[in-house]
Design a protein around this motif. Sequence first.
Motif, PDB file in Angstrom:
ATOM      1  N   VAL A  32       0.834  -1.197   0.000  1.00 47.50           N
ATOM      2  CA  VAL A  32       0.000   0.000   0.000  1.00 47.50           C
ATOM      3  C   VAL A  32       0.869   1.247   0.000  1.00 47.50           C
ATOM      4  O   VAL A  32       0.561   2.245  -0.657  1.00 47.50           O
ATOM      5  N   SER A  33       1.989   1.197   0.727  1.00 47.73           N
ATOM      6  CA  SER A  33       2.805   2.400   0.927  1.00 47.73           C
ATOM      7  C   SER A  33       4.061   2.460   0.076  1.00 47.73           C
ATOM      8  O   SER A  33       4.561   3.544  -0.217  1.00 47.73           O
ATOM      9  N   ILE A  34       4.589   1.312  -0.332  1.00 50.53           N
ATOM     10  CA  ILE A  34       5.873   1.309  -1.031  1.00 50.53           C
ATOM     11  C   ILE A  34       5.794   2.012  -2.376  1.00 50.53           C
ATOM     12  O   ILE A  34       6.787   2.563  -2.866  1.00 50.53           O
ATOM     13  N   VAL A  35       4.609   2.036  -2.975  1.00 46.43           N
ATOM     14  CA  VAL A  35       4.452   2.615  -4.318  1.00 46.43           C
ATOM     15  C   VAL A  35       4.470   4.137  -4.281  1.00 46.43           C
ATOM     16  O   VAL A  35       4.862   4.782  -5.258  1.00 46.43           O
ATOM     17  N   ASN A  36       4.076   4.745  -3.149  1.00 49.03           N
ATOM     18  CA  ASN A  36       3.901   6.198  -3.108  1.00 49.03           C
ATOM     19  C   ASN A  36       5.166   6.949  -3.508  1.00 49.03           C
ATOM     20  O   ASN A  36       5.117   7.926  -4.261  1.00 49.03           O
ATOM     21  N   VAL A  37       6.311   6.510  -2.997  1.00 50.79           N
ATOM     22  CA  VAL A  37       7.560   7.207  -3.283  1.00 50.79           C
ATOM     23  C   VAL A  37       7.930   7.100  -4.755  1.00 50.79           C
ATOM     24  O   VAL A  37       8.561   7.998  -5.319  1.00 50.79           O
ATOM     25  N   ALA A  38       7.527   6.001  -5.402  1.00 50.32           N
ATOM     26  CA  ALA A  38       7.902   5.767  -6.802  1.00 50.32           C
ATOM     27  C   ALA A  38       6.974   6.447  -7.794  1.00 50.32           C
ATOM     28  O   ALA A  38       7.253   6.429  -9.011  1.00 50.32           O
ATOM     29  N   LEU A  39       5.869   7.046  -7.337  1.00 46.03           N
ATOM     30  CA  LEU A  39       4.877   7.594  -8.266  1.00 46.03           C
ATOM     31  C   LEU A  39       5.439   8.632  -9.240  1.00 46.03           C
ATOM     32  O   LEU A  39       5.114   8.596 -10.436  1.00 46.03           O
ATOM     33  N   PRO A  40       6.271   9.583  -8.801  1.00 49.25           N
ATOM     34  CA  PRO A  40       6.809  10.534  -9.794  1.00 49.25           C
ATOM     35  C   PRO A  40       7.606   9.863 -10.915  1.00 49.25           C
ATOM     36  O   PRO A  40       7.481  10.239 -12.087  1.00 49.25           O
TER      37      PRO A  40
END
Length: 449
Positions: A32-40
């Motif tokens: 759920v959280s690991i993807v947030n940093v990679a979004l840009p």
Amino acid sequence: MAGMTRTTTRGAPAWLVLALVSACQFMVILDVSIVNVALPSIQRDLGFTPTGLAWVVNGYLLAFAGFMLPGGRAADLFGHRRMLVAGLALFSAASLAAGLATTPEVLVVARVAQGLGAAMLAPATLVVLNSSFTDPHARARAFGAWSAAGGAGGVVGAVVGGALTTGLSWQWVFLINVPIGAVLIAAAMTALTRTRTGRREALDLAGAVTGTAGLTALVYGVMQSDGHSWTSGRVAGPIAAGVVLLAAFVVVEARVASRPMIPLRLFAIRGVAAGNAMLLLFGGVAIGMWYFTSLLLQDVLGFGALDAGLGQTPAAVTFVAVARLAAGLLPRAGARTLILAGCACLVAGFGWLAQAGAGSDYVTGVLGPTLLVAAGIGLAFPTLMAAATAGAPAGEAGTVGGLASTANQVGGSIGLAVLATAGGYDVVFLIGAGLGAAIAALSLLLPRH
């Protein structure tokens, strides 16, 4: 009819079973959280529009929240090991597809498939816990470890995601699940065995369709409030459809289905009814802590994404330690006492956190209050999950576990959307304090033991 399979753990050491379900929970919440940093990086490489990029997160959350009810019931009907292994296999395969995606459409579809795998997996882990640890002290400790693993996954995801994206590429935030999933499948096949008991029943198709569609529409509508007013058709329409479908679901379960997916008599169990109501609110508490504190560190105090994850690490460690402590205290102190103590920490910590601003320093403005809130979450969350699932009748542990997981996940999804429109961070954290007070009031409905 053909015999129904039931998972047992005969011959498997308790530590292996606990490690297996804790690792599964860690992986599900981590994603759920690991993807947030990679979004840009994902947006730049695949050409996502800003609106489309949100579905990299929302596709997973919608499938996860919407399909946990049938996932829990399927675990009762078709066997917990079978559902756990199938969930791991789907989650791992979808992670591989996401890591290899070259278009936005493929990545979003893969994320939805990941959510479906998680919806099969999460309720099955609760069933294994309930069936494997029957002694109250052992069960409490097991729930503490399981809860700590999930909470740690939520925070560690930001750090791991930043490291993988920076050191390798965004693809690895998905590909890392493939070898982990393979190891867990092998462990499940080793630790969990099947026995024959009872008979296999048909899945309540009408209940599955109305319940899943209702939850999905409701969560989808609330998610749209981030970019549209609550009275717009994009928000009010799906919410209204969700309410109608959920009302139809209740009618189906009460009057139509011969073997309902969620027997309404389960809500006559005080622990199930009160526990699920509290878990629904608690989803907003957890979002208020981890998600919005990360944004506060970045948007107000000027932390980078990786530094923000590291800045939350002390709170994550506190949560893990307190959750394990709460597990040991639960059989002696009782659920109500621990929930009230946890809620006192939540109210005080969120009230303190609401005072943080641009002139605040990290130690007194963020670290102190987040440690207090993390302690409250550590006391409350494993206790709530244990209380909401402890009264499950024989053969319906998967259903009750799916219900508890759904309440918490739907509460988090709705909480994220509602809090995102609430205003400044001070308002968000004050709402978190109010949710803590509401959970404390509801805890008085729990049985004394």
